[in-house]
Motif scaffolding. Structure first.
Motif, PDB file in Angstrom:
ATOM      1  N   SER A 354       0.109   6.527  -0.548  1.00 36.28           N
ATOM      2  CA  SER A 354      -0.364   6.707   1.203  1.00 36.28           C
ATOM      3  C   SER A 354      -1.639   7.725   1.274  1.00 36.28           C
ATOM      4  O   SER A 354      -2.682   6.829   2.005  1.00 36.28           O
ATOM      5  CB  SER A 354       0.872   6.999   1.901  1.00 36.28           C
ATOM      6  N   VAL A 366       1.329   1.165   3.468  1.00 37.84           N
ATOM      7  CA  VAL A 366       2.064   1.477   2.390  1.00 37.84           C
ATOM      8  C   VAL A 366       3.812   0.531   1.945  1.00 37.84           C
ATOM      9  O   VAL A 366       4.678   1.601   2.904  1.00 37.84           O
ATOM     10  CB  VAL A 366       2.205   3.196   1.468  1.00 37.84           C
ATOM     11  N   VAL A 375       0.509  -1.239  -1.601  1.00 43.12           N
ATOM     12  CA  VAL A 375      -0.468  -1.122  -1.040  1.00 43.12           C
ATOM     13  C   VAL A 375      -1.141  -2.599  -0.357  1.00 43.12           C
ATOM     14  O   VAL A 375      -1.913  -3.236  -0.973  1.00 43.12           O
ATOM     15  CB  VAL A 375      -1.003   0.212  -1.245  1.00 43.12           C
TER      16      VAL A 375
END
Length: 557
Positions: A354, A366, A375
């Motif tokens: 993240s 995420v 992602v």
């Protein structure tokens, strides 16, 4: 403390281990845990000395105003009620022993609180930790950005420093675990007190606070030994032009990582998401975001709902990156003896991804999903090349190995022309990850364009494995004969075909004489009734023999 009416239905909480991992030093220290560290902490209760000693199951009881032995009634009552733990302040170190014995008899954990700590500060931090854990549980695993303590710890790992997250009033919201390398400013801030006034005056004089309120850039504050203050980096947490708080990184016994400024920028963006959402209906908002994101990635919902919810431009390009732990990268080195892989591998890995993703792309989202983490990079800028994204992904994989001791596989999906193509990008990334897991792609980071042949070959082999009717029974019989008799005919045929009929090259690969290889190939043709002069039979043999290409126990023909 009077409790009118029936007690409320208990909510889900977090384990005492999780609470201690987040709070830890310098606020509290574990003195006794007769029921272990997996007991559930559901809420925090403040027990005033004027109140009758009582508690509810799963509570962390803060015994304010009752130091040392004076806390014994609260301790016994908490144990009888099934409370999770009792926190007390000690006047002297020797008071811990009798209280620990009483806690063991009562079956309740005992935490000692630093004498300088503010009770209201401990109360707020403990409730924040429990609330974050509850949100993650309610969201089906949650997202690491929803837990500021997890974010602070991840930022500390990536920078090599000691991290605090503060609101706009300089109140500490979360902090990383640390050793005794902290300076007075950090220690006093965590305990709920302001830092040394001479230093705070200097920060105001240098315009540090003004910078953090008005700029999103990282600022460095040099060491001041005369004030007991070590070097720091700081960045403001902002939502547009609105300041939300600050992230501070104090340098410890070694210099900060050279990439610390970039890490801080990503951490500030992740923290902003958390703080903004906490001002709204946090749990509902996080669940909605994760639900819409998961639906977009698996193709069950369209892009417009997520775009409207987050203010994204659904017409701009997007792509998906998929991450998976390598089979031998379970994180044993990083987890340590006393922590579970779930706490110190999955959550910290998601947090690391993240922070890095947010540092590189402001709109990165995420989504953990079973054994993988995805992602989504929406609103890609014009001219951003897949090679650039691949470079970012390599950095994330290297950081995971360096800081968490785990090996990652990562696949970069193709750029979709609009947000609605995110599902297709994820699907292509999954194809590459599947090929990596079956061993047909050896690279740790790859895009489909780079390894398309290996991916398609693996998928064809999977199809042959799943549907025996598509295989040539003669080749199956040849492989079975090798297994029974310890011969290597099938392996020799495959090596011969892979070398395009070059006997010397194939023999060298198998470490045998060329005449031996010629004999094995002729023998295989005779036994199986094959005609390797036929292009169709050669192609099928090259595919099918790869299903069982491992050498047999013997080397005979």
């Amino acid at each position: 403390m009077p409790r009118p009416g029936p007690p409320p239905a208990p909510e889900e909480g977090i384990s005492l281990r999780q609470l201690l991992m987040s709070l830890g030093e310098p606020l509290v220290e574990l003195q006794a845990a007769p029921a272990g560290l997996d007991v559930e902490v559901r809420d925090v209760a403040i027990l005033d000395p004027e109140d009758p000693p009582q508690a509810l199951p799963g509570e962390l009881v803060l015994a304010i105003g009752a130091r040392g032995r004076a806390a014994l009634p609260a301790l016994r009552a908490a144990g009888a009620a099934g409370a999770a733990a009792v926190a007390v302040k000690l006047d002297a170190p020797g008071q811990a022993a009798p209280l620990s014995e009483a806690a063991a008899e009562a079956g309740v954990a005992l935490l000692s609180v630093r004498r300088e700590a503010r009770w209201e500060h401990l109360d707020a931090l403990a409730r924040a930790v429990i609330g974050s854990g509850r949100q993650e549980t309610g969201a089906g695993g949650g997202e690491a950005s929803g837990d500021l303590f997890s974010l602070a710890q991840t930022t500390a790992v990536l920078t090599g420093g000691i991290v605090s997250v503060e609101d706009t009033s300089s109140r500490v919201l979360a902090y990383s675990r640390s050793s005794d390398e902290v300076d007075d400013l950090r220690r006093l801030s965590i305990l709920g007190w302001q830092g040394p006034e001479p230093y705070l005056s200097k920060l105001r004089e240098w315009g540090v606070f003004q910078h953090l309120r008005t700029s999103g850039a990282v600022i460095a504050i040099e060491e001041h030994p005369e004030l007991g203050i070590r070097r720091r980096l700081a960045v403001g947490i902002r939502a547009g032009t609105q300041p939300l708080g600050t992230i501070w990184v104090q340098e410890g016994s070694r210099p900060l990582d050279p990439r610390s400024e970039q890490v801080l920028l990503g951490a500030a963006r992740v923290a902003a998401l958390h703080l903004v959402r906490r001002r709204r209906e946090v749990s509902a908002d996080l669940r909605l975001t994760q639900s819409l994101l998961a639906g977009l990635l698996d193709g069950s919902t369209g892009p417009q709902s997520l775009a409207t919810h987050l203010g994204l431009d659904a017409r701009r390009p997007a792509l998906v990156v998929g991450f998976a732990l390598h089979a031998d990268g379970a994180g044993a080195e990083a987890a340590g003896a006393d922590a579970s892989p779930v706490e110190l591998t999955r959550a910290e890995l998601t947090a690391l991804i993240s922070v890095h993703a947010a540092a590189r792309h402001h709109s990165a989202l995420v989504s953990p999903a079973e054994s993988r983490v995805y992602v989504l990079l929406p609103e890609l800028p014009a001219g951003l090349s897949p090679a650039t994204v691949r470079g970012w992904v390599v950095e994330i994989a290297e950081a995971a190995g360096r800081h968490l001791g785990v090996r990652l596989r990562a696949a970069v999906g193709p750029v979709a022309p609009h947000l609605g193509g995110a599902h297709g990008s994820r699907r292509e990334a999954d194809r590459v990850l599947a090929a990596m897991e079956r061993g047909t792609v050896g690279a740790a980071v790859a895009a489909l364009e780079e390894v398309r042949a290996e991916v398609v070959l693996g998928e064809v082999l999977d199809l042959l494995a799943e549907r025996p009717a598509m295989r040539d029974p003669r080749l199956s019989a040849l492989t079975a004969r090798d297994a029974r008799q310890g011969t290597r005919l099938a392996e020799s045929v495959l090596a011969y075909l892979d070398a395009f009929g070059d006997v010397r090259a194939a023999a060298e690969r198998l470490h045998v004489h060329p005449n031996t290889l010629r004999y094995r190939v002729r023998r295989a043709e005779e036994l199986a009734g094959l005609d390797l002069a036929s292009p169709q039979q050669r192609l099928l043999a090259m595919l099918q023999l790869r299903l069982d290409a491992a050498p047999g126990p013997g080397d005979g023909a």
